[in-house]
Design a protein around this motif. Structure first.
Motif, mmCIF file in Angstrom:
data_model
loop_
_atom_site.group_PDB
_atom_site.id
_atom_site.type_symbol
_atom_site.label_atom_id
_atom_site.label_comp_id
_atom_site.label_asym_id
_atom_site.label_seq_id
_atom_site.Cartn_x
_atom_site.Cartn_y
_atom_site.Cartn_z
ATOM 1 N N ARG A 180 0.636 -1.545 0.113
ATOM 2 C CA ARG A 180 -0.015 0.043 -0.315
ATOM 3 C C ARG A 180 0.865 1.057 0.241
ATOM 4 O O ARG A 180 2.683 1.092 0.259
ATOM 5 C CB ARG A 180 -1.027 -0.003 1.309
ATOM 6 N N ALA A 181 0.425 2.474 -0.193
ATOM 7 C CA ALA A 181 1.022 3.168 0.052
ATOM 8 C C ALA A 181 1.596 3.867 1.030
ATOM 9 O O ALA A 181 2.716 4.643 1.156
ATOM 10 C CB ALA A 181 -0.264 4.649 -0.354
ATOM 11 N N ASP A 182 1.311 3.145 2.082
ATOM 12 C CA ASP A 182 2.035 2.944 3.254
ATOM 13 C C ASP A 182 3.451 2.651 3.335
ATOM 14 O O ASP A 182 4.052 2.416 4.695
ATOM 15 C CB ASP A 182 0.910 3.724 5.055
ATOM 16 N N GLY A 183 2.998 1.537 3.025
ATOM 17 C CA GLY A 183 4.324 0.247 2.914
ATOM 18 C C GLY A 183 3.929 -0.983 3.442
ATOM 19 O O GLY A 183 4.383 -2.091 3.680
ATOM 20 N N THR A 184 2.498 -0.463 3.430
ATOM 21 C CA THR A 184 2.595 -2.043 4.668
ATOM 22 C C THR A 184 1.271 -2.876 3.037
ATOM 23 O O THR A 184 1.643 -2.201 2.286
ATOM 24 C CB THR A 184 1.224 -1.853 5.208
ATOM 25 N N ARG A 185 1.134 -4.059 3.622
ATOM 26 C CA ARG A 185 0.821 -4.930 2.599
ATOM 27 C C ARG A 185 -0.179 -6.043 3.003
ATOM 28 O O ARG A 185 -0.172 -5.775 4.809
ATOM 29 C CB ARG A 185 2.352 -6.146 2.585
ATOM 30 N N ARG A 186 -1.087 -6.464 2.539
ATOM 31 C CA ARG A 186 -2.067 -6.988 3.010
ATOM 32 C C ARG A 186 -1.795 -8.134 2.830
ATOM 33 O O ARG A 186 -1.507 -9.032 2.354
ATOM 34 C CB ARG A 186 -3.516 -7.315 1.933
ATOM 35 N N PRO A 187 -2.648 -9.087 4.220
ATOM 36 C CA PRO A 187 -1.674 -10.292 4.645
ATOM 37 C C PRO A 187 -2.336 -11.552 3.584
ATOM 38 O O PRO A 187 -3.699 -10.939 3.726
ATOM 39 C CB PRO A 187 -2.746 -10.325 6.124
ATOM 40 N N VAL A 188 -1.901 -12.062 3.322
ATOM 41 C CA VAL A 188 -2.153 -12.930 2.733
ATOM 42 C C VAL A 188 -3.168 -14.012 3.209
ATOM 43 O O VAL A 188 -4.738 -14.339 1.933
ATOM 44 C CB VAL A 188 -1.334 -14.552 2.403
ATOM 45 N N ALA A 189 -4.009 -14.359 4.148
ATOM 46 C CA ALA A 189 -5.078 -15.078 4.579
ATOM 47 C C ALA A 189 -5.992 -13.918 4.869
ATOM 48 O O ALA A 189 -6.911 -14.317 4.140
ATOM 49 C CB ALA A 189 -4.828 -15.097 6.213
ATOM 50 N N ALA A 190 -5.964 -12.548 4.581
ATOM 51 C CA ALA A 190 -6.983 -11.854 4.228
ATOM 52 C C ALA A 190 -7.805 -11.670 2.385
ATOM 53 O O ALA A 190 -8.794 -11.795 2.974
ATOM 54 C CB ALA A 190 -6.671 -10.229 4.923
ATOM 55 N N TYR A 191 -6.112 -11.680 1.703
ATOM 56 C CA TYR A 191 -6.906 -11.733 0.241
ATOM 57 C C TYR A 191 -7.258 -13.226 -0.057
ATOM 58 O O TYR A 191 -8.592 -12.915 -0.291
ATOM 59 C CB TYR A 191 -5.270 -11.942 -0.083
ATOM 60 N N ALA A 206 -9.879 -6.873 10.943
ATOM 61 C CA ALA A 206 -10.561 -6.548 9.888
ATOM 62 C C ALA A 206 -9.916 -7.055 8.383
ATOM 63 O O ALA A 206 -8.651 -5.950 8.722
ATOM 64 C CB ALA A 206 -11.650 -5.067 9.792
ATOM 65 N N ALA A 207 -10.066 -6.835 7.701
ATOM 66 C CA ALA A 207 -9.695 -6.705 6.187
ATOM 67 C C ALA A 207 -10.452 -6.236 5.493
ATOM 68 O O ALA A 207 -11.898 -5.366 5.538
ATOM 69 C CB ALA A 207 -9.807 -8.313 5.840
ATOM 70 N N PRO A 208 -9.825 -5.400 4.239
ATOM 71 C CA PRO A 208 -9.854 -4.414 3.519
ATOM 72 C C PRO A 208 -10.783 -5.268 2.494
ATOM 73 O O PRO A 208 -10.476 -6.287 1.917
ATOM 74 C CB PRO A 208 -9.481 -3.846 2.978
ATOM 75 N N SER A 209 -12.006 -4.268 1.774
ATOM 76 C CA SER A 209 -11.998 -4.778 0.404
ATOM 77 C C SER A 209 -10.798 -5.443 -0.583
ATOM 78 O O SER A 209 -10.064 -4.742 -0.835
ATOM 79 C CB SER A 209 -12.783 -3.419 -0.207
ATOM 80 N N PRO A 210 -11.358 -6.550 -1.353
ATOM 81 C CA PRO A 210 -10.450 -6.584 -2.614
ATOM 82 C C PRO A 210 -9.378 -5.906 -3.858
ATOM 83 O O PRO A 210 -9.136 -6.498 -4.336
ATOM 84 C CB PRO A 210 -10.732 -7.876 -3.006
ATOM 85 N N THR A 211 -10.484 -4.667 -3.498
ATOM 86 C CA THR A 211 -9.706 -3.548 -4.438
ATOM 87 C C THR A 211 -8.221 -2.902 -4.039
ATOM 88 O O THR A 211 -7.567 -2.324 -4.589
ATOM 89 C CB THR A 211 -10.309 -2.562 -4.765
ATOM 90 N N ARG A 212 -7.982 -3.392 -2.475
ATOM 91 C CA ARG A 212 -6.346 -2.968 -2.196
ATOM 92 C C ARG A 212 -5.620 -4.265 -2.249
ATOM 93 O O ARG A 212 -6.140 -5.305 -2.130
ATOM 94 C CB ARG A 212 -6.778 -2.821 -0.868
#
Length: 462
Positions: free
Chosen positions: A106-117, A456-462
């Protein structure tokens, strides 16, 4: 209420409060960095599949009984058109793009967890699919118990289950995407070089005692399409000159002509009776060439298409289709089966396949199939509302759940829906499957990806 449109940009479409937002509102709420072309590709590819299935289906009466044929068996002149209209490569290219964007920093350098994805992908696919499975399994069982013609019901149930094949592959690619993306980032040229060679090698197993190995081409062929989606998401494809895409299209056509005219591969990218080698069950090197052809044409058209999609009207139509695209895909063959039942009950004529009268009546069949499918979408499409917005389970459960759901979808796709508790349908690697068992695995897989949730996981748009 319209929520996020999955997959094609770094941002998301904010929710709007009006039931039917205007095209201008949708356009204004779309993030500037969203790739509208990918959204259009996703919607158009599924609509082309739907229209293609409705067009190709050709019921005919033979000695008083009804059988279903493919118009391409008779209209052989149309078989090369499948090089353009067998658009699953583009669908999985769009899936690869979305998976790349979901897993990228993401813009802040963090990544979406694979499990959430993974949980989001499974939810997106299975939320409407579970309803589809329940309706068909229970409905088929009740229909047989009430004395419905089992042969006709079996044909309808087998056809209706067909979309589950590609939803299974979608989940398989989602499962492979994190590891594939890691390889892509370190050695970007490796998979585009190795995968086509692997496909060609596995093609040689078709028709031999090693035929089961050829089914690995589902992962290799559509994994290559996902890889092309990664390249698109990186911007690498957009930096190539137009001349490269002209050359790519010409090379793809030339190689397809060599493979189908001088080699053993059939012209049609749709499986037909009597073929010694399959181009789609499992996919062959010809599908790789079709992917190159379709990608080349897409990249040549991309600038004009991007400008067109900046208009509020076309973009609103794209958003609208994507919000219910899974329901359309799941139910379109059921819509055709219901339309066929209505028309045959009304004693509609069945002219000789591919004759002028047949094509004229085909317009009626398509129109009624569309009406019935729209009714299914209106009744059941709300299951897609909010899909993909789930919390993350522990990573092992997310991986296991996705794998179990994949296996279950494959089993039901092979078995069809008639006789839910008996093994039947088409044979895969020497086995036949029980539909109810496959459906149970889908439920278990879905439950695993929603168990022990943590953050909580964001929408898959992220």
């Amino acid at each position: 209420m319209i929520g996020a449109l999955p997959g094609a940009g770094r941002g998301r479409l904010d929710q709007v409060t009006t039931a039917r937002p205007s095209p201008a509102e949708l356009d204004a709420r779309t993030p500037a960095d969203r790739d509208r072309v990918v959204d259009a590709v996703r919607a158009a590819s599924i609509l082309v599949v739907v229209l293609g299935h409705w067009t190709m289906a050709a019921p005919e009466r033979v000695e008083g009984s009804l059988r279903l044929r493919n118009v391409l068996e008779v209209a052989t002149w149309a078989q090369p058109l499948t090089w353009l209209f067998q658009v699953m490569p583009l669908f999985f290219l769009a899936a690869g793009f979305a998976n790349h964007r979901s897993l990228a920093p993401r813009a802040d350098g963090t990544r979406r967890p694979v499990a959430a994805y993974l949980a989001g992908r499974v939810d997106r696919v299975l939320r409407p699919t579970l309803i589809f499975l329940a309706v068909w399994l229970v409905g088929a069982w009740v229909a047989v118990a009430l004395g419905a013609p089992e042969r006709a019901l079996d044909a309808a149930g087998t056809a209706a289950a067909m979309p589950l094949w590609f939803l299974a592959i979608y989940l398989l690619l989602a499962l492979l995407a994190p590891a594939q993306l890691a390889v892509h980032r370190r050695w970007p040229l490796l998979l585009p070089t190795v995968l086509p060679a692997g496909v060609l090698l596995l093609d040689q197993a078709q028709g031999t005692g090693w035929a089961a190995l050829a089914f690995l081409n589902y992962a290799l062929v559509f994994g290559l399409c996902q890889e092309l989606g990664f390249w698109y998401a990186d911007g690498r494809l957009q930096r190539l000159p137009r001349l490269a895409w002209v050359a790519g299209a010409a090379a793809a056509v030339a190689l397809l002509l060599v493979a189908t005219q001088l080699g053993d591969y059939p012209v049609s990218m749709i499986g037909l009776p009597g073929q010694k080698v399959s181009n789609m069950m499992p996919p062959s090197i010809c599908v790789v060439l079709v992917a190159l052809l379709q990608l080349s044409l897409l990249m040549l058209l991309r600038p004009a298409l991007a400008r067109w999609l900046q208009r509020p009207g076309p973009w609103a139509a794209t958003v609208g289709v994507n919000l219910r695209i899974m329901t359309v895909f799941l139910w379109h063959l059921s819509g055709f089966a219901a339309a066929a039942g209505i028309l045959l009950a009304l004693d509609a004529p069945l002219p000789a396949i591919a004759s002028g009268a047949w094509w004229a009546w085909k317009l009626v069949w398509i129109a009624l199939s569309a009406l019935v499918t729209v009714a299914f979408v209106l009744a059941l499409g709300r299951a897609e509302q909010g899909a993909g917005q789930v919390a993350a389970p522990p990573a092992p459960l997310a991986v296991l759940g996705t794998a179990v759901a994949f296996v279950g979808l494959v089993m039901v796709a092979c078995a069809g829906f008639v006789a839910p508790f008996e093994a039947g349908g088409i044979e895969l690697v020497g086995m036949r499957f029980v539909p109810a068992v496959g459906a149970a695995l889908v439920v278990v897989g879905y439950a695993l990806t929603r168990a022990g949730r943590t953050t909580a996981a964001p929408s898959p748009t992220r």
